[in-house]
Design an enzyme around this catalytic site. Structure first.
Site, PDB file in Angstrom:
ATOM      1  N   LYS A 110      13.307   6.086   4.718  1.00 46.30           N
ATOM      2  CA  LYS A 110      12.501   7.253   4.314  1.00 46.30           C
ATOM      3  C   LYS A 110      12.092   8.154   5.486  1.00 46.30           C
ATOM      4  O   LYS A 110      11.937   9.357   5.313  1.00 46.30           O
ATOM      5  CB  LYS A 110      11.259   6.801   3.547  1.00 46.30           C
ATOM      6  CG  LYS A 110      11.530   6.459   2.086  1.00 46.30           C
ATOM      7  CD  LYS A 110      10.243   6.166   1.353  1.00 46.30           C
ATOM      8  CE  LYS A 110      10.480   6.158  -0.154  1.00 46.30           C
ATOM      9  NZ  LYS A 110       9.255   6.031  -0.933  1.00 46.30           N
TER      10      LYS A 110
ATOM     11  N   ASP B 168       7.271  11.538  -4.422  1.00 40.30           N
ATOM     12  CA  ASP B 168       6.367  10.412  -4.726  1.00 40.30           C
ATOM     13  C   ASP B 168       4.958  10.888  -5.105  1.00 40.30           C
ATOM     14  O   ASP B 168       4.303  10.281  -5.945  1.00 40.30           O
ATOM     15  CB  ASP B 168       6.268   9.455  -3.528  1.00 40.30           C
ATOM     16  CG  ASP B 168       7.479   8.534  -3.414  1.00 40.30           C
ATOM     17  OD1 ASP B 168       8.143   8.290  -4.437  1.00 40.30           O
ATOM     18  OD2 ASP B 168       7.760   8.071  -2.287  1.00 40.30           O
TER      19      ASP B 168
HETATM   20  P1  NAP Z   1       4.343  -0.297   3.838  1.00 39.28           P
HETATM   21  O1  NAP Z   1       4.589   1.058   4.398  1.00 39.28           O
HETATM   22  O2  NAP Z   1       5.045  -1.481   4.425  1.00 39.28           O
HETATM   23  O3  NAP Z   1       2.747  -0.569   3.896  1.00 39.28           O
HETATM   24  C1  NAP Z   1       2.223  -1.797   3.450  1.00 39.28           C
HETATM   25  C2  NAP Z   1       0.693  -1.758   3.496  1.00 39.28           C
HETATM   26  O4  NAP Z   1       0.197  -2.905   2.820  1.00 39.28           O
HETATM   27  C3  NAP Z   1       0.110  -1.819   4.896  1.00 39.28           C
HETATM   28  O5  NAP Z   1      -1.088  -1.091   4.904  1.00 39.28           O
HETATM   29  C4  NAP Z   1      -0.159  -3.326   5.098  1.00 39.28           C
HETATM   30  O6  NAP Z   1      -1.281  -3.571   5.920  1.00 39.28           O
HETATM   31  C5  NAP Z   1      -0.548  -3.741   3.707  1.00 39.28           C
HETATM   32  N1  NAP Z   1      -0.193  -5.139   3.391  1.00 39.28           N
HETATM   33  C6  NAP Z   1       1.032  -5.720   3.513  1.00 39.28           C
HETATM   34  N2  NAP Z   1       0.992  -6.985   3.021  1.00 39.28           N
HETATM   35  C7  NAP Z   1      -0.283  -7.193   2.595  1.00 39.28           C
HETATM   36  C8  NAP Z   1      -0.943  -8.293   1.999  1.00 39.28           C
HETATM   37  N3  NAP Z   1      -0.288  -9.439   1.707  1.00 39.28           N
HETATM   38  N4  NAP Z   1      -2.261  -8.174   1.700  1.00 39.28           N
HETATM   39  C9  NAP Z   1      -2.913  -7.040   1.956  1.00 39.28           C
HETATM   40  N5  NAP Z   1      -2.349  -5.941   2.537  1.00 39.28           N
HETATM   41  C10 NAP Z   1      -1.040  -6.030   2.834  1.00 39.28           C
HETATM   42  O7  NAP Z   1       4.702  -0.358   2.281  1.00 39.28           O
HETATM   43  P2  NAP Z   1       4.707   0.876   1.236  1.00 39.28           P
HETATM   44  O8  NAP Z   1       6.055   1.476   1.203  1.00 39.28           O
HETATM   45  O9  NAP Z   1       3.531   1.719   1.520  1.00 39.28           O
HETATM   46  O10 NAP Z   1       4.534   0.097  -0.162  1.00 39.28           O
HETATM   47  C11 NAP Z   1       3.285  -0.443  -0.550  1.00 39.28           C
HETATM   48  C12 NAP Z   1       3.319  -0.840  -2.027  1.00 39.28           C
HETATM   49  O11 NAP Z   1       3.473   0.318  -2.839  1.00 39.28           O
HETATM   50  C13 NAP Z   1       4.469  -1.788  -2.391  1.00 39.28           C
HETATM   51  O12 NAP Z   1       3.971  -2.757  -3.272  1.00 39.28           O
HETATM   52  C14 NAP Z   1       5.449  -0.902  -3.109  1.00 39.28           C
HETATM   53  O13 NAP Z   1       6.172  -1.607  -4.098  1.00 39.28           O
HETATM   54  C15 NAP Z   1       4.526   0.119  -3.764  1.00 39.28           C
HETATM   55  N6  NAP Z   1       5.213   1.401  -4.009  1.00 39.28           N
HETATM   56  C16 NAP Z   1       5.358   1.799  -5.312  1.00 39.28           C
HETATM   57  C17 NAP Z   1       5.996   2.998  -5.583  1.00 39.28           C
HETATM   58  C18 NAP Z   1       6.189   3.424  -7.020  1.00 39.28           C
HETATM   59  O14 NAP Z   1       6.969   4.344  -7.293  1.00 39.28           O
HETATM   60  N7  NAP Z   1       5.478   2.854  -7.952  1.00 39.28           N
HETATM   61  C19 NAP Z   1       6.493   3.806  -4.547  1.00 39.28           C
HETATM   62  C20 NAP Z   1       6.312   3.363  -3.224  1.00 39.28           C
HETATM   63  C21 NAP Z   1       5.673   2.146  -2.976  1.00 39.28           C
HETATM   64  P3  NAP Z   1      -1.203  -3.774   7.525  1.00 39.28           P
HETATM   65  O15 NAP Z   1      -1.129  -2.390   8.093  1.00 39.28           O
HETATM   66  O16 NAP Z   1      -2.468  -4.475   7.835  1.00 39.28           O
HETATM   67  O17 NAP Z   1       0.034  -4.602   7.775  1.00 39.28           O
END
Ligand code: NAP
Length: 288
Positions: A72, A108
Site C-alpha cells: 500500500k 478505504d
Molecule cells: P497495521 O498497519 O499492521 O497496524 C496494526 C495496529 O494494531 C498497530 O497499531 C498495532 O500496535 C496494533 N496491534 C497489532 N496486534 C495487536 C494486538 N494483538 N493487540 C492490540 N493491538 C495490536 O494493520 P492495519 O492494516 O492497520 O490493519 C488493522 C486491522 O484493520 C486488521 O484487523 C485489518 O484486518 C483491519 N482492516 C480492515 C479493513 C476493511 O476493509 N474492513 C481494511 C483495512 C484493515 P503497535 O503499534 O503497538 O504494534
C-alpha cells in the site's frame, strides 16, 4: 467450460501477499457481472521484492488494480499521479491505468464512513476511541476528525500513537486529539473503533479493551470482517451496544474503486444490494 473471458476482456486485479483469502475477486467479479462489463478481476500474489518488476506488466495489461498488504505504501514511487485522499493517508489501495499512466487513489476512507452511515451513527462533537495507530487507524482517524469527532487514539506502542497525532494535527489542524496506551483505557465512549488485529486469526481470543469499557460504550465498530463477529462484537452485543463489523468498509471501498475505474460516479449503489447480502451470508456462514 465457458468462463466468459474473450480476447476483448478487460483485466483488473488485486496485488498483495498473502492474497489467498481475499474477498475482493468475489466482490468485483459480481459487480462487473451486474454492470454487464466485459471484465475480469484476479488475485495476483506479488512478493515485496518482485513489485518493481511487476509494474510494466500491470501498466501494459491491466485497466486497474487494487493494492493490499504489503504494497500500500511501497507502490507510491511507481505512480505517475495520486489523488488527495491517497496523499493524505500516505497509502494507496486502488490504481487506475489511464493513457499508460498509473494514478493512485485510496477508497478505504469512503468504505469506513459508509459503515457508520449505514447504521445512522453521527459523531460530531462525540467522544470516539480509536484502537490502533497503523494503516487502517490512520484512515479512520482522518475520517473521524472530518466528521467532527473528539478523538482519543490508544495504541500499545505510544510513540506510534504520538506520531499519528502529530501528523493529524499538521494536516487537519485539529486540537481535539488525545492519546493513551491501550491498557490505560477505563472509561466508556460513544463509539469505539477497533483498528487492531486483536480478534482475528491468530488473535481470535483477544479483546483490545476490557469488558467494563465495552459495557460503558454505545457503538462498537470493529474493522475486522473475518470472523464476522469477533469476540469484541459478541461481548458488545451482550451489553446491548450497536455493533458494526468491517464488511461494509471492505464492500464499499470496492464500490468506490469501481466508480474510479469505470469513470462513473453515477453507478447506483442500490444495484449492488443483492451482492452485498449474498457475500455477507457467505462470510457469516464461513465464520461459524
Ligand atoms: P497495521 O498497519 O499492521 O497496524 C496494526 C495496529 O494494531 C498497530 O497499531 C498495532 O500496535 C496494533 N496491534 C497489532 N496486534 C495487536 C494486538 N494483538 N493487540 C492490540 N493491538 C495490536 O494493520 P492495519 O492494516 O492497520 O490493519 C488493522 C486491522 O484493520 C486488521 O484487523 C485489518 O484486518 C483491519 N482492516 C480492515 C479493513 C476493511 O476493509 N474492513 C481494511 C483495512 C484493515 P503497535 O503499534 O503497538 O504494534
Amino acid at each position: 467450460m465457458n468462463t466468459g473471458i474473450k480476447g476483448t476482456t478487460k483485466l483488473y486485479a488485486v496485488i498483495g501477499n498473502p492474497i489467498e483469502h481475499s474477498f475482493s475477486p468475489m466482490i468485483h467479479n459480481r459487480i462487473f457481472k451486474t454492470l454487464r462489463q466485459d471484465a475480469v478481476y484476479i488475485p495476483l500474489k506479488i512478493e515485496e521484492e518482485h513489485l518493481a518488476e511487476s509494474i510494466p506488466m500491470l501498466r501494459n495489461c491491466f485497466e486497474g488494480f487494487n493494492v493490499t498488504i504489503p504494497h500500500k505504501q511501497k507502490i507510491i514511487p511507481y505512480l505517475d499521479e495520486m489523488d488527495a485522499d491517497a496523499e493524505r493517508y500516505g497509502a494507496v489501495n486502488t490504481v487506475k491505468v489511464k493513457d499508460g499512466k498509473l494514478i493512485g487513489y485510496n477508497t478505504d476512507g469512503y468504505g469506513f464512513i459508509k459503515g457508520l452511515e449505514m447504521e445512522g451513527v453521527l459523531l460530531k462533537d462525540q467522544p470516539v476511541l480509536l484502537l490502533g495507530a497503523g494503516g487502517a487507524a490512520r484512515v479512520a482517524a482522518f475520517e473521524l476528525l472530518q466528521k467532527g469527532a473528539l478523538l482519543t487514539i490508544a495504541n500499545r506502542n505510544i510513540q506510534r500513537a504520538q506520531k499519528l497525532k502529530e501528523e493529524l494535527i499538521q494536516n487537519e489542524n485539529s486540537s481535539k486529539i488525545e492519546i493513551c496506551r491501550l491498557d490505560e483505557i477505563n472509561q466508556g465512549y460513544v463509539c469505539i473503533v477497533n483498528a487492531t488485529p486483536a480478534g482475528m486469526s491468530p488473535y481470535e481470543e483477544e479483546i483490545p479493551v476490557s469488558v467494563e469499557v465495552i459495557r460503558k460504550s454505545r457503538v462498537i465498530y470493529d474493522l475486522i470482517y473475518n470472523p464476522y463477529r469477533t469476540k469484541l462484537l459478541q461481548i458488545a452485543q451482550q451489553y446491548g451496544c450497536k455493533v458494526i463489523n468491517g464488511f461494509s468498509m471492505l464492500f464499499y471501498q470496492a464500490v468506490k474503486a469501481q466508480k474510479i475505474w469505470l469513470e462513473s460516479q453515477k453507478i447506483e449503489e442500490e444495484n449492488f444490494q443483492s451482492i452485498y447480502q449474498e457475500i455477507e451470508i457467505l462470510l457469516r456462514r464461513d465464520s461459524q
